[in-house]
Design a protein around this motif. Sequence first.
Motif, PDB file in Angstrom:
ATOM      1  N   ALA A  97       0.851  -1.186   0.000  1.00 13.41           N
ATOM      2  CA  ALA A  97       0.000   0.000   0.000  1.00 13.41           C
ATOM      3  C   ALA A  97       0.886   1.236   0.000  1.00 13.41           C
ATOM      4  N   LEU A  98       0.426   2.261  -0.725  1.00  9.79           N
ATOM      5  CA  LEU A  98       1.075   3.559  -0.711  1.00  9.79           C
ATOM      6  C   LEU A  98       0.130   4.560  -0.061  1.00  9.79           C
ATOM      7  N   VAL A  99       0.672   5.375   0.828  1.00 11.48           N
ATOM      8  CA  VAL A  99      -0.095   6.408   1.516  1.00 11.48           C
ATOM      9  C   VAL A  99       0.493   7.757   1.128  1.00 11.48           C
ATOM     10  N   ARG A 100      -0.280   8.559   0.412  1.00 16.82           N
ATOM     11  CA  ARG A 100       0.240   9.865   0.002  1.00 16.82           C
ATOM     12  C   ARG A 100       0.323  10.775   1.217  1.00 16.82           C
ATOM     13  N   LEU A 101       1.524  11.296   1.475  1.00 18.94           N
ATOM     14  CA  LEU A 101       1.753  12.141   2.640  1.00 18.94           C
ATOM     15  C   LEU A 101       1.174  13.535   2.416  1.00 18.94           C
ATOM     16  N   ASP A 102       0.592  14.083   3.467  1.00 17.81           N
ATOM     17  CA  ASP A 102       0.050  15.437   3.400  1.00 17.81           C
ATOM     18  C   ASP A 102       1.182  16.453   3.236  1.00 17.81           C
ATOM     19  N   PRO A 103       0.968  17.501   2.451  1.00 17.64           N
ATOM     20  CA  PRO A 103       1.948  18.581   2.383  1.00 17.64           C
ATOM     21  C   PRO A 103       2.255  19.122   3.775  1.00 17.64           C
ATOM     22  N   GLY A 104       3.533  19.387   4.015  1.00 23.27           N
ATOM     23  CA  GLY A 104       3.958  19.897   5.312  1.00 23.27           C
ATOM     24  C   GLY A 104       4.333  18.819   6.309  1.00 23.27           C
ATOM     25  N   ARG A 105       4.009  17.556   6.020  1.00 27.52           N
ATOM     26  CA  ARG A 105       4.356  16.478   6.942  1.00 27.52           C
ATOM     27  C   ARG A 105       5.874  16.272   6.932  1.00 27.52           C
ATOM     28  N   THR A 106       6.445  16.006   8.086  1.00 31.54           N
ATOM     29  CA  THR A 106       7.891  15.802   8.197  1.00 31.54           C
ATOM     30  C   THR A 106       8.208  14.322   8.412  1.00 31.54           C
ATOM     31  N   PHE A 107       9.392  13.911   7.934  1.00 26.64           N
ATOM     32  CA  PHE A 107       9.794  12.513   8.064  1.00 26.64           C
ATOM     33  C   PHE A 107      11.317  12.394   7.998  1.00 26.64           C
ATOM     34  N   TYR A 108      11.808  11.243   8.481  1.00 31.45           N
ATOM     35  CA  TYR A 108      13.217  10.879   8.346  1.00 31.45           C
ATOM     36  C   TYR A 108      13.335   9.811   7.256  1.00 31.45           C
ATOM     37  N   GLY A 109      14.351   9.914   6.418  1.00 35.18           N
ATOM     38  CA  GLY A 109      14.561   8.891   5.389  1.00 35.18           C
ATOM     39  C   GLY A 109      15.361   7.729   5.925  1.00 35.18           C
ATOM     40  N   GLU A 110      14.945   7.206   7.074  1.00 32.83           N
ATOM     41  CA  GLU A 110      15.686   6.136   7.721  1.00 32.83           C
ATOM     42  C   GLU A 110      14.722   5.241   8.491  1.00 32.83           C
ATOM     43  N   ALA A 111      15.258   4.199   9.096  1.00 34.28           N
ATOM     44  CA  ALA A 111      14.465   3.285   9.907  1.00 34.28           C
ATOM     45  C   ALA A 111      14.983   3.323  11.338  1.00 34.28           C
ATOM     46  N   LYS A 112      14.069   3.182  12.279  1.00 34.74           N
ATOM     47  CA  LYS A 112      14.452   3.240  13.689  1.00 34.74           C
ATOM     48  C   LYS A 112      15.579   2.251  13.993  1.00 34.74           C
ATOM     49  N   GLU A 113      16.616   2.741  14.635  1.00 32.69           N
ATOM     50  CA  GLU A 113      17.764   1.953  15.102  1.00 32.69           C
ATOM     51  C   GLU A 113      18.571   1.312  13.978  1.00 32.69           C
ATOM     52  N   LEU A 114      18.080   1.383  12.732  1.00 34.97           N
ATOM     53  CA  LEU A 114      18.782   0.762  11.611  1.00 34.97           C
ATOM     54  C   LEU A 114      19.506   1.783  10.748  1.00 34.97           C
ATOM     55  N   VAL A 160      13.118   7.339  -1.742  1.00 33.86           N
ATOM     56  CA  VAL A 160      13.617   8.710  -1.616  1.00 33.86           C
ATOM     57  C   VAL A 160      15.138   8.670  -1.548  1.00 33.86           C
ATOM     58  N   ASP A 161      15.771   9.705  -2.043  1.00 31.55           N
ATOM     59  CA  ASP A 161      17.233   9.766  -2.026  1.00 31.55           C
ATOM     60  C   ASP A 161      17.742   9.795  -0.590  1.00 31.55           C
ATOM     61  N   PRO A 162      18.837   9.090  -0.313  1.00 28.79           N
ATOM     62  CA  PRO A 162      19.362   9.094   1.061  1.00 28.79           C
ATOM     63  C   PRO A 162      19.897  10.462   1.454  1.00 28.79           C
ATOM     64  N   ARG A 163      19.700  10.795   2.722  1.00 28.01           N
ATOM     65  CA  ARG A 163      20.214  12.038   3.313  1.00 28.01           C
ATOM     66  C   ARG A 163      20.958  11.690   4.604  1.00 28.01           C
ATOM     67  N   PRO A 164      21.730  12.590   5.148  1.00 31.94           N
ATOM     68  CA  PRO A 164      22.429  12.301   6.411  1.00 31.94           C
ATOM     69  C   PRO A 164      21.462  11.907   7.522  1.00 31.94           C
ATOM     70  N   ALA A 165      21.918  11.057   8.410  1.00 36.06           N
ATOM     71  CA  ALA A 165      21.091  10.604   9.531  1.00 36.06           C
ATOM     72  C   ALA A 165      20.611  11.796  10.352  1.00 36.06           C
ATOM     73  N   GLY A 166      19.361  11.752  10.760  1.00 32.57           N
ATOM     74  CA  GLY A 166      18.800  12.795  11.603  1.00 32.57           C
ATOM     75  C   GLY A 166      18.284  14.001  10.853  1.00 32.57           C
ATOM     76  N   GLU A 167      18.417  14.027   9.540  1.00 34.93           N
ATOM     77  CA  GLU A 167      17.928  15.175   8.769  1.00 34.93           C
ATOM     78  C   GLU A 167      16.418  15.073   8.587  1.00 34.93           C
ATOM     79  N   VAL A 168      15.710  16.072   9.077  1.00 34.99           N
ATOM     80  CA  VAL A 168      14.252  16.098   8.953  1.00 34.99           C
ATOM     81  C   VAL A 168      13.881  16.600   7.554  1.00 34.99           C
ATOM     82  N   ARG A 169      13.013  15.864   6.887  1.00 32.16           N
ATOM     83  CA  ARG A 169      12.577  16.228   5.540  1.00 32.16           C
ATOM     84  C   ARG A 169      11.104  16.601   5.588  1.00 32.16           C
ATOM     85  N   THR A 170      10.704  17.504   4.714  1.00 33.51           N
ATOM     86  CA  THR A 170       9.337  18.021   4.725  1.00 33.51           C
ATOM     87  C   THR A 170       8.696  17.838   3.360  1.00 33.51           C
TER      88      THR A 170
END
Length: 466
Positions: free
Chosen positions: A147-164, A298-308
């Motif tokens: 399933a794909l869930v289209r993210l709302d504009p303005g929502r923030t996310f990390y391009g990573e997985a918890k602890e991984l 999504v393209d990888p970014r440095p760890a901890g970088e918040v994306r919007t």
Amino acid sequence: MRSESTLLPTADPPKFPRPTPPGEPTGKPAPPPADEMQESESVLIGGGPISSQVDSTFIGTLTTFVQDVSAPGVLYALTCLHVLGKVEVTLDASGQPVSDRVIALPTRNVTRVGQVNADGSCSGCSNDTFGTYAGGELVNRDWRDVALVRLDPGRTFYGEAKELGVVNGIAPRPTATEITDKSYLVRKYGHATGCTGGRVVKAQKVVSGQPAQYLVVPHPRTGIPYPQVHFGVRGDSGGPVLTPSGFLLGYVTGTAVVNAGEFEPTATGTVNVTFVTSIEAILHHLAALAPPLAVKLVDPRPAGEVRTVPPAPATTALLDDDVVTISMPPSPPPRPAGAPVLGDRLREDLSTSAFGREVLGLWQRHSAELTALVNYDRRVLVTWHRSGASAVFQRLARTRGLAEAALPSTVNGAPLRDCVDRMYSVLSDRGGPELRASLDQVRARLPELAGLTYPRILAAFDAVHD
């Protein structure tokens, strides 16, 4: 989580498991400790909880984030489709799930998706929703569960997985030698068991020359009998499965209990295996669906970088010579408890003519359905904006009072009637039979309104006769 159980003898401890490699996480027992269940996050991340309005008590795991190939500003969260639906699970005598029946699935471009807390409290029906189900597929007991869930504009996310860590891209396929030697190591983060480690023992479901599904067994854990150790359990569905170097192999879709001898000729006893759908295979498959959902990681970014997620692009409509800016809403508004109410002045003015009362009756009978279609049906919403109807509404709403309200003669260079006809067509197609009948009746007698002021609109209504 889809599960299968095979009743096999367990009297002798299995000789299958290899020692846990240094630095790698082990498997975990089931059920896991309650304090390991994941809470909702203000910034979304792979491995976090996910649920939908269909059944907010059914909690799964968000896999990762992907972007539209042709529109990079459109971003999605990826997970299993069964996680966003309502599934009836049958448990065996030991409390393990053995079969499931899909009762309901989300509606494309309508069902809202959000997070849930570890205590099961609902956020899928509150302000904690973060997107709308955009499409996918579920073939029960198969690798096709996405399933794909289209993210709302303005929502923030990390391009990573918890602890991984950061998701660096798609993992290389395990080679035949790596599978035979059981040397292809993986890690997973799931809503239920958190971080676990294991190794790939089988590749199967070959599609277009590539494996679509992998089987993973957990690394053993000191002090726990191996048959009780799990790489994934119910609630981990959708959990991202990465290599130690941070490349995504796939995501969890189900589990099974099998004879350990299936993977090691001299082994005895049973082993818990976890089904992992290949991210490489599923991205190819999504692009071939109808309608296609062509996405990439999504393209990888440095760890901890918040994306919007970027804001929805604004468009314009030309009302006569007036350019009106239209912005697509970032997310549908909350569903109203009742139908929208007309102002007293407008209701009284419409009641003075037979046709006005007919228009008023249409609104009183169908306002809730009309409002829901414009807010939650993607096709109606797009037509509402692209036809210029939204711009007409916005300009009328900005006037100081009814006496100063006036309709344009043209919308985007075409007669106002074209805008009306486009909205009539999509509402008739997407609405119910009673709404369609009411629209047909009003449209057949609707006078020409282009360029009219509010008093002249009332006079035109008054001139309509049966």
